[in-house]
Scaffold this motif. Structure first.
Motif, mmCIF file in Angstrom:
data_model
loop_
_atom_site.group_PDB
_atom_site.id
_atom_site.type_symbol
_atom_site.label_atom_id
_atom_site.label_comp_id
_atom_site.label_asym_id
_atom_site.label_seq_id
_atom_site.Cartn_x
_atom_site.Cartn_y
_atom_site.Cartn_z
ATOM 1 N N GLY A 41 2.373 -8.177 9.814
ATOM 2 C CA GLY A 41 3.517 -9.020 9.521
ATOM 3 C C GLY A 41 4.524 -8.368 8.605
ATOM 4 O O GLY A 41 5.422 -9.050 8.085
ATOM 5 N N GLY A 42 4.404 -7.043 8.400
ATOM 6 C CA GLY A 42 5.311 -6.346 7.492
ATOM 7 C C GLY A 42 5.954 -5.150 8.128
ATOM 8 O O GLY A 42 6.227 -5.115 9.333
ATOM 9 N N GLY A 43 6.190 -4.129 7.327
ATOM 10 C CA GLY A 43 6.845 -2.926 7.816
ATOM 11 C C GLY A 43 6.455 -1.728 6.972
ATOM 12 O O GLY A 43 5.719 -1.841 5.993
ATOM 13 N N VAL A 44 6.967 -0.561 7.374
ATOM 14 C CA VAL A 44 6.647 0.690 6.681
ATOM 15 C C VAL A 44 7.929 1.491 6.516
ATOM 16 O O VAL A 44 8.819 1.444 7.367
ATOM 17 N N ARG A 45 8.025 2.221 5.413
ATOM 18 C CA ARG A 45 9.174 3.084 5.174
ATOM 19 C C ARG A 45 8.708 4.361 4.491
ATOM 20 O O ARG A 45 7.625 4.408 3.885
ATOM 21 N N ILE A 46 9.545 5.386 4.601
ATOM 22 C CA ILE A 46 9.235 6.693 4.011
ATOM 23 C C ILE A 46 10.127 6.906 2.797
ATOM 24 O O ILE A 46 11.335 6.668 2.850
ATOM 25 N N THR A 47 9.504 7.332 1.702
ATOM 26 C CA THR A 47 10.248 7.648 0.483
ATOM 27 C C THR A 47 9.851 9.045 0.026
ATOM 28 O O THR A 47 9.038 9.726 0.652
ATOM 29 N N ASP A 48 10.432 9.459 -1.099
ATOM 30 C CA ASP A 48 9.985 10.709 -1.725
ATOM 31 C C ASP A 48 8.568 10.503 -2.266
ATOM 32 O O ASP A 48 8.160 9.385 -2.579
ATOM 33 N N GLY A 49 7.827 11.610 -2.404
ATOM 34 C CA GLY A 49 6.459 11.535 -2.849
ATOM 35 C C GLY A 49 6.307 11.672 -4.351
ATOM 36 O O GLY A 49 7.159 11.216 -5.127
ATOM 37 N N LEU A 50 5.234 12.339 -4.771
ATOM 38 C CA LEU A 50 4.906 12.481 -6.190
ATOM 39 C C LEU A 50 5.886 13.440 -6.863
ATOM 40 O O LEU A 50 6.214 14.499 -6.315
ATOM 41 N N ASP A 51 6.328 13.056 -8.057
ATOM 42 C CA ASP A 51 7.226 13.892 -8.861
ATOM 43 C C ASP A 51 8.481 14.261 -8.090
ATOM 44 O O ASP A 51 9.044 15.366 -8.250
ATOM 45 N N CYS A 100 5.959 13.459 0.257
ATOM 46 C CA CYS A 100 6.237 12.314 1.123
ATOM 47 C C CYS A 100 5.520 11.083 0.588
ATOM 48 O O CYS A 100 4.377 11.163 0.136
ATOM 49 N N GLY A 101 6.190 9.945 0.630
ATOM 50 C CA GLY A 101 5.572 8.679 0.259
ATOM 51 C C GLY A 101 5.706 7.681 1.403
ATOM 52 O O GLY A 101 6.801 7.460 1.907
ATOM 53 N N LEU A 102 4.588 7.122 1.814
ATOM 54 C CA LEU A 102 4.579 6.084 2.850
ATOM 55 C C LEU A 102 4.285 4.750 2.174
ATOM 56 O O LEU A 102 3.255 4.604 1.521
ATOM 57 N N VAL A 103 5.192 3.786 2.332
ATOM 58 C CA VAL A 103 5.077 2.487 1.675
ATOM 59 C C VAL A 103 4.961 1.417 2.758
ATOM 60 O O VAL A 103 5.879 1.231 3.554
ATOM 61 N N VAL A 104 3.823 0.729 2.778
ATOM 62 C CA VAL A 104 3.586 -0.361 3.730
ATOM 63 C C VAL A 104 3.512 -1.659 2.933
ATOM 64 O O VAL A 104 2.706 -1.773 2.008
ATOM 65 N N SER A 105 4.341 -2.634 3.274
ATOM 66 C CA SER A 105 4.338 -3.921 2.583
ATOM 67 C C SER A 105 4.287 -5.042 3.601
ATOM 68 O O SER A 105 4.812 -4.922 4.707
ATOM 69 N N TRP A 106 3.638 -6.125 3.228
ATOM 70 C CA TRP A 106 3.502 -7.276 4.120
ATOM 71 C C TRP A 106 3.308 -8.530 3.287
ATOM 72 O O TRP A 106 2.880 -8.463 2.137
ATOM 73 N N LEU A 117 0.869 -1.183 0.000
ATOM 74 C CA LEU A 117 0.000 0.000 0.000
ATOM 75 C C LEU A 117 0.901 1.226 0.000
ATOM 76 O O LEU A 117 1.772 1.367 0.867
ATOM 77 N N ARG A 118 0.679 2.125 -0.980
ATOM 78 C CA ARG A 118 1.446 3.369 -1.058
ATOM 79 C C ARG A 118 0.490 4.551 -0.923
ATOM 80 O O ARG A 118 -0.566 4.568 -1.551
ATOM 81 N N VAL A 119 0.863 5.514 -0.113
ATOM 82 C CA VAL A 119 0.150 6.787 -0.026
ATOM 83 C C VAL A 119 1.195 7.874 -0.252
ATOM 84 O O VAL A 119 2.074 8.098 0.591
ATOM 85 N N GLU A 120 1.089 8.548 -1.410
ATOM 86 C CA GLU A 120 2.098 9.544 -1.807
ATOM 87 C C GLU A 120 1.421 10.894 -2.004
ATOM 88 O O GLU A 120 0.253 10.964 -2.411
ATOM 89 N N ASP A 121 2.169 11.959 -1.727
ATOM 90 C CA ASP A 121 1.628 13.308 -1.912
ATOM 91 C C ASP A 121 2.725 14.219 -2.427
ATOM 92 O O ASP A 121 3.893 13.816 -2.547
ATOM 93 N N ASP A 122 2.355 15.441 -2.740
ATOM 94 C CA ASP A 122 3.333 16.443 -3.189
ATOM 95 C C ASP A 122 3.417 17.596 -2.195
ATOM 96 O O ASP A 122 3.630 18.741 -2.574
ATOM 97 N N GLY A 123 3.239 17.252 -0.906
ATOM 98 C CA GLY A 123 3.287 18.268 0.143
ATOM 99 C C GLY A 123 4.711 18.590 0.572
ATOM 100 O O GLY A 123 5.676 18.384 -0.181
#
Length: 445
Positions: A421-431, A435-441, A373-379
């Motif tokens: 059963g997974g984890g979360v990490r922060i990446t760059d967002g849109l363009d 901020c981008g939050l990536v949750v994988s499990w 699950l990714r939630v990304e923004d350009d904030g």
């Protein structure tokens, strides 16, 4: 009965004694079976009566007179049977029959004519003019096993204390460090989580002591986190409660309608912040205390679409563009409450921090073994140096200092991701911005 139960209670020395008795029993059974098999083989190939017949036949070979041969055979039969009777172990009578070259019986014991192959071991010797047949009564298998068992029992009874004593001493001495470890743990105060300070000589006990110290260290860290959490929660709740008290006072003493309206608005905002903080604290506490939970079959695409539809009016009022990129249907099994907690907190953060005119993009991806699950923004985003700290409780970045919040959202997301059963990490967002939050499990099978 209590004394009997105490005697039968399993302990290492008793288990050792039982294992030793069992080992001796197995050894005895193996030796007994080996002796019995060897006895059966010898009696089938070359029984002892054959040796007797060979020796007696060799003696008779030099005798020509029937009378002398009969006397020698009779004397041998009488002596052998007397020895059997005196021993008290061998049953029946050994039968002898001596014939000359013409097949005439020269000598025979009384029972020689009643001998049958199934009841006797028979042996024949032909020496010179004589044919000698000797028949010995067969011994039952039970009798044979009894002979061997009595012989083995003496050796085993002699060996048992010689083996048990060194083992008993070794176990008693080996248990002393364990008893010391037990005493050290039993007298320790409940609040004392310091290391045990023991270094046993034995590798197994050293590993146990190290594991116990590691457990104490984890408990100590957990206790410190909980203390910090309580202190931070008290500090965070103090501010809205102080605002509530101040605005309630102003509302009670307001002299005009505008003053009352301003006080009521500020009071309502303070109450909302306190309620939001309380909900966040309860959610975090629930995630911390719950170790596991059941799973539900959920269509993630449908669930995310419904959530975005509910938040669409709020996003529209804030001037934000919400979008979703997901498969038409994505049915999986997972803890639904944990996933909803992740989704709602990520969207809540995005709606709080992304300025008007911004975009919030939600993406669902299904790999071969994982879900994402990714939630990304350009904030405003989170600087790389602060991304790990952003998951700490009550952390507020400099870019969001002016935005109302509790600093618990990402801490809750991390705990809920662990529940998945997974984890979360922060990446760059849109363009490359925001901020981008990536949750994988992992997928459930």
């Amino acid at each position: 009965m209590p004394g009997l139960r105490a005697l039968l209670r399993p302990t290492l020395p008793r288990r050792l004694f039982g294992a030793l008795v069992l080992a001796f029993g197995l050894v005895a059974a193996a030796l007994l079976a080996l002796d019995y098999a060897e006895f059966k083989h010898d009696m089938a190939t070359h029984p002892g009566v054959q040796t007797l017949a060979d020796h007696l036949g060799a003696t008779l070979a030099d005798t020509d007179e029937p009378r002398d041969a009969a006397l020698v055979t009779q004397a041998s039969a009488q002596m052998l049977n007397r020895m059997r009777r005196e021993s008290g172990q061998l049953p029946g009578t050994v039968e002898f029959q001596l014939q000359d070259a013409n097949g005439q019986t020269v000598f025979a014991t009384p029972g020689a004519t009643t001998v049958r192959p199934g009841t006797h071991w028979t042996a024949e010797a032909r020496r010179g003019p004589w044919r000698l047949v000797i028949a010995e009564p067969r011994v039952s298998d039970t009798t044979v096993l009894g002979w061997f068992g009595r012989e083995l029992a003496g050796y085993l009874l002699l060996a048992f204390p010689l083996v048990l004593l060194p083992l008993w001493i070794a176990v008693r001495r080996g248990l002393q460090p364990l008893q010391q470890l037990t005493h050290t743990v039993s007298v320790r105060e409940a609040h004392d989580l310091s290391p045990l300070g023991l270094t046993p000589r034995h590798d197994e006990l050293r590993t146990l002591a190290s594991a116990f110290d590691a457990l104490l260290d984890r408990l100590r860290q957990q206790r410190d986190r909980e203390r910090a959490f309580v202190q931070d929660a008290a500090h965070e709740l103090r501010t809205p409660m102080a605002v509530v008290a101040a605005q309630a006072h102003l509302l009670a003493h307001a002299g005009s309608a505008p003053e009352r309206e301003r006080a009521a608005t500020a009071l309502n905002a303070a109450l909302q912040r306190a309620a939001h903080l309380s909900r966040q604290l309860l959610t975090l506490a629930t995630l911390d205390e719950t170790r596991s939970g059941g799973t539900d079959e959920v269509d993630l695409t449908d669930l995310v679409e419904q959530t975005l539809a509910q938040l669409a009016p709020q996003a529209q009022a804030l001037g934000l563009d919400l979008s979703l990129d997901a498969p038409p249907s994505l049915r999986v099994r997972l803890p639904r409450a944990a996933f909803e907690t992740v989704l709602l907190n990520l969207l809540d953060n995005a709606l709080r921090y992304v300025p008007a005119g911004g975009r919030v993009a939600v993406t669902l991806e299904a790999g071969r073994h994982t879900l994402c699950l990714r939630v990304e923004d350009d904030g405003p985003g989170i600087p790389p140096a602060d991304r790990e700290a952003a998951f700490e409780r009550f952390w507020r970045g400099a870019t969001g200092a002016e935005v109302a919040g509790t600093g618990l959202g990402l801490a809750i997301v991390r705990r809920a991701a662990l529940r998945l059963g997974g984890g979360v990490r922060i990446t760059d967002g849109l363009d490359g911005r925001g901020c981008g939050l990536v949750v994988s499990w992992p997928k459930a099978h």
